[in-house]
Scaffold this motif. Structure first.
Motif, PDB file in Angstrom:
ATOM      1  N   ILE A   1      10.861  -3.745  11.165  1.00 53.60           N
ATOM      2  CA  ILE A   1       9.792  -3.218  12.011  1.00 53.60           C
ATOM      3  C   ILE A   1      10.400  -3.044  13.396  1.00 53.60           C
ATOM      4  N   ASP A   2      10.515  -1.792  13.853  1.00 54.93           N
ATOM      5  CA  ASP A   2      11.208  -1.565  15.116  1.00 54.93           C
ATOM      6  C   ASP A   2      10.352  -0.948  16.209  1.00 54.93           C
ATOM      7  N   SER A   3       9.039  -0.918  16.007  1.00 53.88           N
ATOM      8  CA  SER A   3       8.146  -0.455  17.074  1.00 53.88           C
ATOM      9  C   SER A   3       6.860  -1.271  17.032  1.00 53.88           C
ATOM     10  N   LEU A   4       6.184  -1.317  18.163  1.00 53.37           N
ATOM     11  CA  LEU A   4       4.916  -2.052  18.228  1.00 53.37           C
ATOM     12  C   LEU A   4       3.857  -1.390  17.356  1.00 53.37           C
ATOM     13  N   GLU A   5       3.939  -0.073  17.197  1.00 52.57           N
ATOM     14  CA  GLU A   5       2.994   0.639  16.323  1.00 52.57           C
ATOM     15  C   GLU A   5       3.192   0.208  14.877  1.00 52.57           C
ATOM     16  N   GLU A   6       4.455   0.059  14.448  1.00 52.42           N
ATOM     17  CA  GLU A   6       4.726  -0.403  13.080  1.00 52.42           C
ATOM     18  C   GLU A   6       4.238  -1.838  12.895  1.00 52.42           C
ATOM     19  N   LEU A   7       4.418  -2.669  13.914  1.00 46.79           N
ATOM     20  CA  LEU A   7       3.934  -4.050  13.839  1.00 46.79           C
ATOM     21  C   LEU A   7       2.418  -4.068  13.699  1.00 46.79           C
ATOM     22  N   GLU A   8       1.738  -3.246  14.484  1.00 45.92           N
ATOM     23  CA  GLU A   8       0.282  -3.179  14.407  1.00 45.92           C
ATOM     24  C   GLU A   8      -0.163  -2.730  13.018  1.00 45.92           C
ATOM     25  N   THR A   9       0.510  -1.737  12.452  1.00 44.11           N
ATOM     26  CA  THR A   9       0.180  -1.275  11.102  1.00 44.11           C
ATOM     27  C   THR A   9       0.383  -2.388  10.083  1.00 44.11           C
ATOM     28  N   PHE A  10       1.491  -3.121  10.205  1.00 43.72           N
ATOM     29  CA  PHE A  10       1.751  -4.241   9.302  1.00 43.72           C
ATOM     30  C   PHE A  10       0.640  -5.287   9.407  1.00 43.72           C
ATOM     31  N   LEU A  11       0.229  -5.620  10.625  1.00 44.64           N
ATOM     32  CA  LEU A  11      -0.847  -6.606  10.820  1.00 44.64           C
ATOM     33  C   LEU A  11      -2.153  -6.134  10.188  1.00 44.64           C
ATOM     34  N   LEU A  12      -2.447  -4.853  10.334  1.00 42.90           N
ATOM     35  CA  LEU A  12      -3.662  -4.296   9.731  1.00 42.90           C
ATOM     36  C   LEU A  12      -3.614  -4.373   8.206  1.00 42.90           C
ATOM     37  N   ILE A  13      -2.450  -4.108   7.636  1.00 39.95           N
ATOM     38  CA  ILE A  13      -2.297  -4.175   6.178  1.00 39.95           C
ATOM     39  C   ILE A  13      -2.512  -5.605   5.696  1.00 39.95           C
ATOM     40  N   VAL A  14      -1.937  -6.560   6.401  1.00 44.47           N
ATOM     41  CA  VAL A  14      -2.121  -7.969   6.016  1.00 44.47           C
ATOM     42  C   VAL A  14      -3.593  -8.356   6.146  1.00 44.47           C
TER      43      VAL A  14
ATOM     44  N   ASP B   1      20.638 -17.347  11.335  1.00 42.25           N
ATOM     45  CA  ASP B   1      21.376 -16.287  12.028  1.00 42.25           C
ATOM     46  C   ASP B   1      20.704 -15.776  13.296  1.00 42.25           C
ATOM     47  N   GLY B   2      19.557 -16.339  13.641  1.00 44.21           N
ATOM     48  CA  GLY B   2      18.889 -15.956  14.877  1.00 44.21           C
ATOM     49  C   GLY B   2      18.146 -14.639  14.832  1.00 44.21           C
ATOM     50  N   LYS B   3      18.026 -14.025  13.650  1.00 40.69           N
ATOM     51  CA  LYS B   3      17.303 -12.755  13.536  1.00 40.69           C
ATOM     52  C   LYS B   3      15.804 -12.984  13.649  1.00 40.69           C
ATOM     53  N   PRO B   4      15.118 -12.174  14.451  1.00 44.28           N
ATOM     54  CA  PRO B   4      13.670 -12.324  14.591  1.00 44.28           C
ATOM     55  C   PRO B   4      12.917 -11.701  13.414  1.00 44.28           C
ATOM     56  N   PHE B   5      11.769 -12.292  13.079  1.00 44.69           N
ATOM     57  CA  PHE B   5      10.940 -11.763  11.999  1.00 44.69           C
ATOM     58  C   PHE B   5       9.479 -12.092  12.252  1.00 44.69           C
ATOM     59  N   VAL B   6       8.615 -11.360  11.560  1.00 47.69           N
ATOM     60  CA  VAL B   6       7.193 -11.663  11.580  1.00 47.69           C
ATOM     61  C   VAL B   6       6.904 -12.412  10.281  1.00 47.69           C
ATOM     62  N   ALA B   7       6.192 -13.520  10.393  1.00 45.46           N
ATOM     63  CA  ALA B   7       5.924 -14.393   9.252  1.00 45.46           C
ATOM     64  C   ALA B   7       4.438 -14.429   8.956  1.00 45.46           C
ATOM     65  N   VAL B   8       4.091 -14.264   7.691  1.00 42.98           N
ATOM     66  CA  VAL B   8       2.717 -14.451   7.221  1.00 42.98           C
ATOM     67  C   VAL B   8       2.691 -15.836   6.587  1.00 42.98           C
ATOM     68  N   LEU B   9       1.814 -16.699   7.103  1.00 40.73           N
ATOM     69  CA  LEU B   9       1.793 -18.098   6.708  1.00 40.73           C
ATOM     70  C   LEU B   9       0.513 -18.472   5.976  1.00 40.73           C
ATOM     71  N   ASP B  10       0.635 -19.460   5.081  1.00 45.18           N
ATOM     72  CA  ASP B  10      -0.550 -19.959   4.393  1.00 45.18           C
ATOM     73  C   ASP B  10      -1.129 -21.145   5.156  1.00 45.18           C
ATOM     74  N   SER B  11      -2.149 -21.776   4.605  1.00 49.57           N
ATOM     75  CA  SER B  11      -2.843 -22.861   5.295  1.00 49.57           C
ATOM     76  C   SER B  11      -1.974 -24.114   5.459  1.00 49.57           C
ATOM     77  N   LYS B  12      -0.868 -24.195   4.727  1.00 54.56           N
ATOM     78  CA  LYS B  12       0.064 -25.318   4.868  1.00 54.56           C
ATOM     79  C   LYS B  12       1.284 -24.925   5.704  1.00 54.56           C
ATOM     80  N   HIS B  13       1.177 -23.790   6.390  1.00 51.67           N
ATOM     81  CA  HIS B  13       2.243 -23.255   7.250  1.00 51.67           C
ATOM     82  C   HIS B  13       3.502 -22.898   6.465  1.00 51.67           C
TER      83      HIS B  13
END
Length: 82
Positions: A8-21, A42-54
């Motif tokens: 995901i390399d733009s804020l618009e793509e991030l927003e779309t991903f959040l909407l899909i989730v 390796d220090g790479k950033p990512f967006v994580a979808v977490l459950d109730s137990k993190h």
């Protein structure tokens, strides 16, 4: 420059991903939160979808730009409606 379609390399793509989730389209069970994080290995950033137990349900790599500038979007949620 080669672009990885899985990053995901733009804020618009991030927003779309959040909407899909949020919409449930991915059919993930027990979604409790979404966070921006950094891979310990390796220090790479990512967006994580977490459950109730993190526990990680789903992760997508994000660019450094999205990691640096998308924190409010993840914290407050997308402004567009699904």
């Amino acid at each position: 420059m080669i672009q990885d379609p899985n990053v995901i390399d733009s804020l618009e793509e991030l927003e779309t991903f959040l909407l899909i989730v949020e919409s449930g389209s991915l059919k993930l069970q027990d979604v409790a939160g979404i966070a921006l994080a950094v891979n310990n290995a390796d220090g790479k950033p990512f967006v994580a979808v977490l459950d109730s137990k993190h526990q990680l349900l789903l992760g997508r790599w994000v660019s450094q730009h999205v990691y640096d500038n998308g924190k409010d979007l993840v914290r407050n949620g997308p402004s567009r409606q699904h």
